[in-house]
Design an enzyme around this catalytic site. Sequence first.
Site, PDB file in Angstrom:
ATOM      1  N   HIS A 168     -24.285  -3.388 -25.746  1.00 43.55           N
ATOM      2  CA  HIS A 168     -25.352  -3.747 -26.675  1.00 43.55           C
ATOM      3  C   HIS A 168     -25.263  -2.708 -27.784  1.00 43.55           C
ATOM      4  O   HIS A 168     -24.924  -1.545 -27.531  1.00 43.55           O
ATOM      5  CB  HIS A 168     -26.748  -3.591 -26.074  1.00 43.55           C
ATOM      6  CG  HIS A 168     -27.012  -4.404 -24.854  1.00 43.55           C
ATOM      7  ND1 HIS A 168     -26.721  -3.954 -23.595  1.00 43.55           N
ATOM      8  CD2 HIS A 168     -27.574  -5.631 -24.709  1.00 43.55           C
ATOM      9  CE1 HIS A 168     -27.091  -4.878 -22.723  1.00 43.55           C
ATOM     10  NE2 HIS A 168     -27.601  -5.900 -23.361  1.00 43.55           N
ATOM     11  N   ASP A 180     -26.632   0.651 -26.972  1.00 44.77           N
ATOM     12  CA  ASP A 180     -26.010   1.397 -25.867  1.00 44.77           C
ATOM     13  C   ASP A 180     -25.077   2.438 -26.469  1.00 44.77           C
ATOM     14  O   ASP A 180     -24.875   3.515 -25.918  1.00 44.77           O
ATOM     15  CB  ASP A 180     -25.117   0.511 -24.982  1.00 44.77           C
ATOM     16  CG  ASP A 180     -25.858  -0.623 -24.326  1.00 44.77           C
ATOM     17  OD1 ASP A 180     -27.081  -0.521 -24.178  1.00 44.77           O
ATOM     18  OD2 ASP A 180     -25.191  -1.608 -23.960  1.00 44.77           O
TER      19      ASP A 180
HETATM   20  C1  XLS Z   1     -29.971  -8.909 -18.090  1.00 50.77           C
HETATM   21  C2  XLS Z   1     -28.690  -9.327 -18.649  1.00 50.77           C
HETATM   22  C3  XLS Z   1     -28.112  -8.414 -19.701  1.00 50.77           C
HETATM   23  C4  XLS Z   1     -27.025  -9.131 -20.468  1.00 50.77           C
HETATM   24  C5  XLS Z   1     -26.676  -8.530 -21.776  1.00 50.77           C
HETATM   25  O1  XLS Z   1     -30.426  -9.388 -17.071  1.00 50.77           O
HETATM   26  O2  XLS Z   1     -27.794  -9.495 -17.580  1.00 50.77           O
HETATM   27  O3  XLS Z   1     -27.663  -7.234 -19.143  1.00 50.77           O
HETATM   28  O4  XLS Z   1     -25.866  -9.228 -19.712  1.00 50.77           O
HETATM   29  O5  XLS Z   1     -27.748  -8.468 -22.630  1.00 50.77           O
END
Ligand code: XLS
Length: 441
Positions: free
Chosen positions: A106, A109
């Site tokens: 993200h 991140d």
């Molecule tokens: C949350 C999601 C998230 C996505 C990316 O439950 O799995 O981590 O993979 O935003």
Amino acid sequence: MTILGDKEYFKGIGEIPYEGKGSDNPLAFKYYDAKKVVAGKTMAEHFKFAVAYWHTFCGQGADPFGPGTQDFEWDRAGDPMRAARDKADAAFEFISKMGFGHFCFHDFDLVAEGPTLAESERRLSGIVDYIKQKKNGSGIELLWGTANCFSNPRYMNGAATNPDFDVVARAGAQVKMAIDATIALNGENYVFWGGREGYMSLLNTDMGRELDHMGRFLEMARDYARAQGFKGTFFIEPKPMEPMKHQYDFDCATAIGFLNQYGLQDDFKMNIEVNHATLAQHTFQHEIAVAAKAGMLGSMDANRGDYQNGWDTDQFPNNVMELTEAMLVFLEAGGLQGGGVNFDAKIRRNSTDLEDIFHAHIGGADTFARALIAADAIISSSRYAQLRENRYASFDTGKGRQFEQGKLDLKDLYDIAESNGEIAAKSGKQELFENIINQYI
Ligand code: XLS
Ligand code: NI
Ligand code: NI
């Protein structure tokens, strides 16, 4: 610049070798042999394993009842850019030691969000430049990027589906910047996980209007990315709930219907997460089958849930049976379209040794590899495919064939039924199918 930064973070751990199932070395793969060919492709090509930046390098084990327990060295620098570079160094060291070829992130991140949009953009482009250099010659690629439009309090009522247009515009700015970062890092795909796109209560929600906004928003994101030359696939990652009571991308069937309705079906596919499938009361295998049928099996987020807990526990995969059933559908569909297998999973809060991160990823890769080998053997050597095909043999010739070809009408069915008389029972043989899976694991 080398893959290792100035500092080695995972000291005493080298590249993880493949040693086979006879090995007792906890830091070796037992089943995942990157170069081994299964069903015409190497395991590395089938899976394109990716490390999730957020869980592995950002999360420190916090849960709703207490703070993080994993005090990672790369998180200690006070300055956000310094911390971001340290984290990137740790990430590239870890991914290369694992022998994986991909990562996912993200936007925030990579570096902490700034106090203003302009400052956030400045930070992002700085860290993107740094990661670009680290990527050079490393063999490590970006599987997908995404924007975190769910953590910041401004998104508490949604991002693209927020009832306040100013928040929608802010989400648009963030997605534009995340697309720019993804393109700059040569990202192969771009993901939308609509964590807050849904509702807590329908009483205060105009669902129809919010869905239209989401459709328009995704269209704008696609058009922008394409205009910038992005050739990859967009993925929707369905999840039924959590954090919202109800999320609009509930499951694959819902998300595929949405994409078709808003004319997005040619650019978007599914990114299917194991634990999201089970939260939707489906199996992972079911979600893969639904996406494969629609030609939209794009990518996977690998993890698992817990039989007792009802939330997205994001544990590392270790259920060979669950994954073997999934790999059957995966292989029959010809694999993933553009995506890979992203470990969207975190070590437990009380797993506080650095090597635990290695154990987790080794176990996850080995479970997928073992399931792939079993599924390939089931398809190529067992009676599984034939038994299933036999159940449909009545559609291969005669009236059944004519039905499939659209040559019969309802009156024809009536005439056939009338002349047939009562029909003999035919067993579905579920237990035999289950035994075949067990035999090959
Ligand atoms: C949350 C999601 C998230 C996505 C990316 O439950 O799995 O981590 O993979 O935003
Ligand atoms: Ni996910
Ligand atoms: Ni998830």
